[in-house]
Write a protein that holds these residues in place. Structure first.
Motif: not given
Length: 198
Positions: A22-34
């Motif tokens: 499968a296409a590589a999963q992008q890393r989640h940006d846990s610094n993004a606002p919630i």
């Protein structure tokens, strides 16, 4: 007692199936606002906590969490006019959705600092036609690895007043897609890539 455990990359087309990767999963940006959306909010400022209820939707970068109720714990620090969230506890029909996969369960905890989501209670992880079910799912958003095992929240242990207790010894079940056959032969798949050593 033996406990079944399945280790899966979040994009789990699995090398075990010798399917095309499968296409590589992008890393989640846990610094993004919630960002959140709910029917009701209760601010408990002295406890550094906010409770959201009624069709709650939480969005961070490309990930969405939906539940009946979510409690957000924050540190007391303010960044860009908003409190810094350290943990989310979700209950009631929890769904976590990322670009090409989704997970459902009864409860979820998102530890923002550790970048780990733990879901328990009738958990199902889906990507395309692939489905894996178990009692508990742990997703590491940094590494893209998911661990599913058979333990989780049981309905009752039989003793009075023990509803929602931890059960052990459950099973992990699932279904994976296989290459489609044309004219009696399977469509060739790309060679499996060995998993990195732990």
């Amino acid at each position: 007692m033996i406990r079944a455990t399945a280790l899966l990359p979040i994009g789990f087309t699995l090398a075990l199936l010798a399917a095309a990767p499968a296409a590589a999963q992008q890393r989640h940006d846990s610094n993004a606002p919630i960002d959140f959306d709910a029917q009701h909010i209760e601010l408990q400022d002295k406890a550094n906590r906010v409770t959201l209820s009624g069709g709650v939707r939480i969005k961070q970068a490309e990930m969405t969490l939906a539940a009946a109720r979510v409690t957000l714990a924050y540190t007391g620090q303010i960044t860009d006019g908003s409190p810094e969230v350290s943990r989310l506890d979700a209950a009631g029909g929890v769904t976590v959705t990322r670009p090409d996969q989704s997970a459902t369960g009864q409860y979820a905890v998102y530890d923002v600092n550790k970048r780990i989501i733990t879901m328990i209670g009738g958990v199902t992880l889906k990507q395309g036609a692939n489905t894996v079910s178990g009692g508990r799912l742990v997703i590491n958003l940094d590494t893209g690895r998911a661990t599913i095992d058979g333990s989780g929240v049981g309905g009752s242990t039989g003793a009075t007043g023990t509803t929602g207790t931890q059960s052990r010894g459950g099973r992990v079940t699932g279904r994976f897609s296989v290459p489609k056959r044309t004219g009696g032969t399977a469509t060739p798949a790309a060679p499996a890539t060995p998993a990195p050593k732990q």
